[in-house]
Design an enzyme around this catalytic site. Sequence first.
Site, PDB file in Angstrom:
ATOM      1  N   CYS A 123       0.825  -1.204   0.000  1.00  0.00           N
ATOM      2  CA  CYS A 123       0.000   0.000   0.000  1.00  0.00           C
ATOM      3  C   CYS A 123       0.863   1.259   0.000  1.00  0.00           C
ATOM      4  O   CYS A 123       0.509   2.268  -0.612  1.00  0.00           O
ATOM      5  CB  CYS A 123      -0.938  -0.016   1.202  1.00  0.00           C
ATOM      6  SG  CYS A 123      -2.074  -1.419   1.186  1.00  0.00           S
ATOM      7  N   THR A 124       2.000   1.200   0.665  1.00  0.00           N
ATOM      8  CA  THR A 124       2.923   2.334   0.666  1.00  0.00           C
ATOM      9  C   THR A 124       3.524   2.533  -0.724  1.00  0.00           C
ATOM     10  O   THR A 124       3.686   3.666  -1.188  1.00  0.00           O
ATOM     11  CB  THR A 124       4.025   2.128   1.712  1.00  0.00           C
ATOM     12  OG1 THR A 124       3.414   2.110   3.022  1.00  0.00           O
ATOM     13  CG2 THR A 124       5.061   3.235   1.678  1.00  0.00           C
TER      14      THR A 124
END
Length: 228
Positions: free
Chosen positions: A127-128
Site C-alpha cells: 500500500c505504501t
Amino acid sequence: MAPKAADTEPAAPRRSTRISSQPVVDPVQSKPKAPAKAKAPAKRSAEADDDKASKKVPRYPGEQGASDEPEVAAASSATEVEIIDIGDSLPSVTLKNEKGEDIDVSTLTNEKGLIVFLVPKADTPGCTTQACGFRDIYPDFTSVNYEVYCLSADTPTAQTKWQTKKELPYPLLSDPKRILIRALGAGEGGKTKRSHFVFAQGGKLLDKRIPVKAADSPKLALEFVKSL
C-alpha cells in the site's frame, strides 16, 4: 447293641483353605486405559502481505483490531449502496477524511475529475508503494484538472499518521464499514481489493482497474487521464 446316630451320619466335607483365600476377580472390570496423547499445538501462519493484514476486525467502530471477520457482520448492517459500473455516477456517500471531517464524496467531482485509489491497509509495504507512486506524480494529475484521493477502511487517525510519515499530498477517506468500497465492487470477504477508479468532472465513472498491482496503479491511472 445298635450304633449311635452320630456314628451313622457322614462327616461334612472340609473346604480347602487355599481356594477360599484366593482374591475374587471381577470379570466386568475394564482394562486400564492408555494415557491420551497430547495434541500438538496448531501452527500459525504469518501474514504474507498487506492484503491479509487488512482482514483485522474492529473492536469498536472504525478501529482496526483483531482478526478477520466480524467486520463483515458490522458492514452488512450498514447502509448499502448500489454497485456502480462504467458510465454510472459517483454515489452520495458521506465519509470522514483523515482530519475527521465529513465529506460527501459525490461533491468531489463538482469542479474537477477524480482519481480514487483503494488500499487494503495503511502503512503496509504494498500500500505504501501504491500511495507513494501517486505522491510522486501527483502534480501530473493536478495539471490536467484531476484530484487524487486514497480510500481505505482505516481510521482517520491511522491515515493521518501514514500521511505524515510518507508526506502524502492528497486527502485520504476513511470507510470502516466499506460502504463506498463495496459500491465500487472492491469490497469482498471483509477486505479491500487494491484498485483505482477514474471519474470525470460531474461524477461519471470512466475507468476502473480492479485488482491492480501496487506499482502499476499510479502509472495506469495517469496514462488513462492523459489519453482523454
